[in-house]
Design a protein around this motif. Structure first.
Motif, mmCIF file in Angstrom:
data_model
loop_
_atom_site.group_PDB
_atom_site.id
_atom_site.type_symbol
_atom_site.label_atom_id
_atom_site.label_comp_id
_atom_site.label_asym_id
_atom_site.label_seq_id
_atom_site.Cartn_x
_atom_site.Cartn_y
_atom_site.Cartn_z
ATOM 1 N N ARG A 180 27.037 37.355 40.276
ATOM 2 C CA ARG A 180 28.068 36.358 40.520
ATOM 3 C C ARG A 180 29.433 37.010 40.330
ATOM 4 N NH1 ARG A 180 24.558 34.258 42.572
ATOM 5 N NH2 ARG A 180 23.658 32.166 42.315
ATOM 6 N N HIS A 181 30.184 37.090 41.398
ATOM 7 C CA HIS A 181 31.504 37.716 41.326
ATOM 8 C C HIS A 181 32.356 37.161 42.455
ATOM 9 C CE1 HIS A 181 34.595 40.932 41.538
ATOM 10 N NE2 HIS A 181 34.341 41.073 40.254
ATOM 11 N N LYS A 182 33.641 37.094 42.215
ATOM 12 C CA LYS A 182 34.576 36.552 43.201
ATOM 13 C C LYS A 182 34.514 37.302 44.510
ATOM 14 C CE LYS A 182 39.530 35.753 43.961
ATOM 15 N NZ LYS A 182 40.890 35.888 43.392
ATOM 16 N N HIS A 183 34.225 38.591 44.453
ATOM 17 C CA HIS A 183 34.249 39.417 45.665
ATOM 18 C C HIS A 183 32.847 39.823 46.129
ATOM 19 C CE1 HIS A 183 38.586 39.631 45.773
ATOM 20 N NE2 HIS A 183 38.603 39.925 44.480
ATOM 21 N N SER A 185 28.042 34.681 47.982
ATOM 22 C CA SER A 185 27.072 33.926 47.183
ATOM 23 C C SER A 185 25.854 33.542 48.020
ATOM 24 C CB SER A 185 27.720 32.660 46.620
ATOM 25 O OG SER A 185 28.764 32.987 45.725
ATOM 26 N N GLY A 206 40.055 43.794 47.334
ATOM 27 C CA GLY A 206 38.985 42.872 46.974
ATOM 28 C C GLY A 206 37.614 43.489 47.156
ATOM 29 N N THR A 217 40.063 36.047 51.316
ATOM 30 C CA THR A 217 39.458 36.774 50.200
ATOM 31 C C THR A 217 38.255 37.553 50.704
ATOM 32 O OG1 THR A 217 40.140 35.054 48.641
ATOM 33 C CG2 THR A 217 38.402 36.555 47.919
ATOM 34 N N LYS A 257 34.731 39.552 50.515
ATOM 35 C CA LYS A 257 33.495 39.495 49.741
ATOM 36 C C LYS A 257 32.467 40.440 50.356
ATOM 37 C CE LYS A 257 34.241 34.779 48.109
ATOM 38 N NZ LYS A 257 33.601 33.531 47.645
#
Length: 451
Positions: free
Chosen positions: A145-148, A151, A203, A236, A238
């Motif tokens: 689990r990470h912002k970049h 999911s 990012g 953003t 990912k």
């Protein structure tokens, strides 16, 4: 086989009696019949065992194709039924296809009664990627689990289907916005500004840094490329697609690599990994370096001539390769630092490559340089340019290398105002590609034929 068994039994019995010729003909016939029956029984047992084994194997295939895999725990992530997936994608409507890859087609779907948009990746039965990649993706992303990092919402494994459900990324892939023209030459996607590209690279680097050092075990992505960098509605970045990922060696083993078959994408593949089959986190660093040059030049990785790109950087003429849409947007020092870190990432010797943590720090520094120049509010248009001769950095003809120490320019809403810039002194540098004179701007491309 039966005859051999029969005669073998006959010979043994005859020796036990003492004399084969002493046996009566009636006894001989009984022995032969018993031997044949014994042989038939043995053959029947063998055939029955083989048939039972094959039946169990087919049963396993049937269970795998028509029911959920028992070894996939629902604790990892949500399990969807095939009916739910068909509803979400309007029975895999071709008009909802938003991407295609080695795994298969990707559809835009809706779950939770249409409240949540998702990306549905469906395995192509003819794909070279299969069940192992499917399981690896679930295992990896369900624990990360990470912002970049993109999911994973869930999966479906009914009736032979292998489907992955991700959060929906409305901006598509980084590649979509770098190679934004189709064969007809029309614009299909928004062209990224230099600031946007820096933020996306930063990012992506943070996501890879998390994989390399932010988890309990080192994770090597093994397929870093612009199509695996997804963008949400706020741009953003990912990192996605973990089907080829590998868990790296434990630090206490003393082994610095994972020996594995070579997998990856052409143009991004670490040459040292390709030659030795030894995978390390520096293989991700190499691929990321290729992607940095792809971002700068807006050329597909397979079209990048990396030795030539490196030579341009060494000679101080990297600007000749910059995407023309970035004209006037890049500060000279930011470009110099960007080329420096990208060139370090693609070094042939992996020990000379930086870690992803170093790459993150460098990109943060570049972003600061860029934003400082753009946000200068004193109205000063001064640009200080220092040109020094560098014997080691020069080309075959002894070309001088340009070194930028400070860059301060006027700010403007859409980029850097370089129209009024002046160069300290009246120094000029001439090389085979262009001539830099007083008043010129380094980030402008003067000779587009260099592309």
């Amino acid at each position: 086989m039966i005859i051999c068994v029969g005669f073998e039994c006959y010979r043994c019995i005859a020796e036990w009696v003492g004399d084969l010729e002493a046996l009566k003909p009636q006894s001989v016939r009984l022995i032969i019949i018993a031997s044949v029956i014994t042989g038939l029984l043995l053959v029947s047992v063998i055939i029955l065992a083989l048939f039972r084994s094959r039946l169990q194997y087919n049963k396993k295939l049937f269970i795998s194709a028509n029911t959920s895999r028992p070894y996939l725990s629902t604790d990892l992530c949500q399990r969807f039924s095939l009916t739910q997936i068909r509803v979400a994608t309007r029975d895999f409507d071709q008009n909802l296809i938003i991407g295609r890859g080695g795994f298969g087609k990707v559809y835009k779907g809706c779950i939770d009664g249409g409240a949540t948009h998702v990306a549905v990746k469906r395995l192509n039965p003819t794909s070279k990627q299969g069940e192992q990649e499917f399981l690896t993706e679930i295992e990896m992303l369900s624990k990360l689990r990470h912002k970049h990092l993109v999911s994973l919402i869930g999966y479906c494994d009914e009736k032979g289907e292998m489907i992955l459900i991700y959060e929906y990324m409305p901006r598509g892939t980084l590649r979509d916005h770098l190679h934004y023209r189709d064969t007809k030459g029309t614009n299909n996607n928004q062209v990224l500004s230099w600031n946007q590209r820096l933020m996306i690279c930063l990012g992506s680097a943070r996501g890879l840094e998390y994989l390399h050092g932010g988890t309990q075990q080192l994770i090597i992505h093994r397929d870093v490329k612009s199509t695996n960098i997804l963008l949400d509605d706020k741009w953003t970045a990912k990192v996605s697609d973990f089907g080829l990922s590998k868990v790296g060696p434990a630090s206490d083993t003393g082994v610095g690599h994972v020996s594995t078959i070579v997998k990856g994408s052409f143009g991004y593949l670490d040459p040292e990994y390709y030659q030795r089959g030894q995978l390390t986190e520096k293989s991700d660093v190499y691929s990321f370096g290729v992607m940095l040059f792809e971002v700068l030049c807006a050329r597909p990785a397979v079209e990048l001539n990396l030795p030539y790109v490196r030579a341009c950087y060494t000679k101080g003429i990297l600007y000749t390769l910059v995407d023309p849409t970035l004209t006037g947007q890049i500060t000279p020092e930011c470009l110099s630092k960007f080329g420096e870190i990208a060139e370090l990432c693609i070094r042939a010797n992996r020990d000379e490559r930086p870690s992803m943590r170093d790459v993150v720090w460098s990109l943060e520094f570049m972003l600061t340089l860029q934003q400082t120049a753009e946000n200068t509010s004193d109205g000063s248009p001064m640009v200080e340019l220092i040109i020094s001769s560098n014997a080691t950095g020069g080309g075959e003809n002894g070309d001088s290398r340009i070194s930028f120490r400070e860059y301060v320019c006027e700010s403007r809403a859409v980029g850097v105002n370089t129209q009024g810039s002046t160069v300290a002194g009246n120094t000029a540098v001439t090389n085979s590609h262009m001539e830099v004179k007083s008043g010129s701007v380094f980030s402008e491309i003067f000779d587009l034929r260099a592309r």
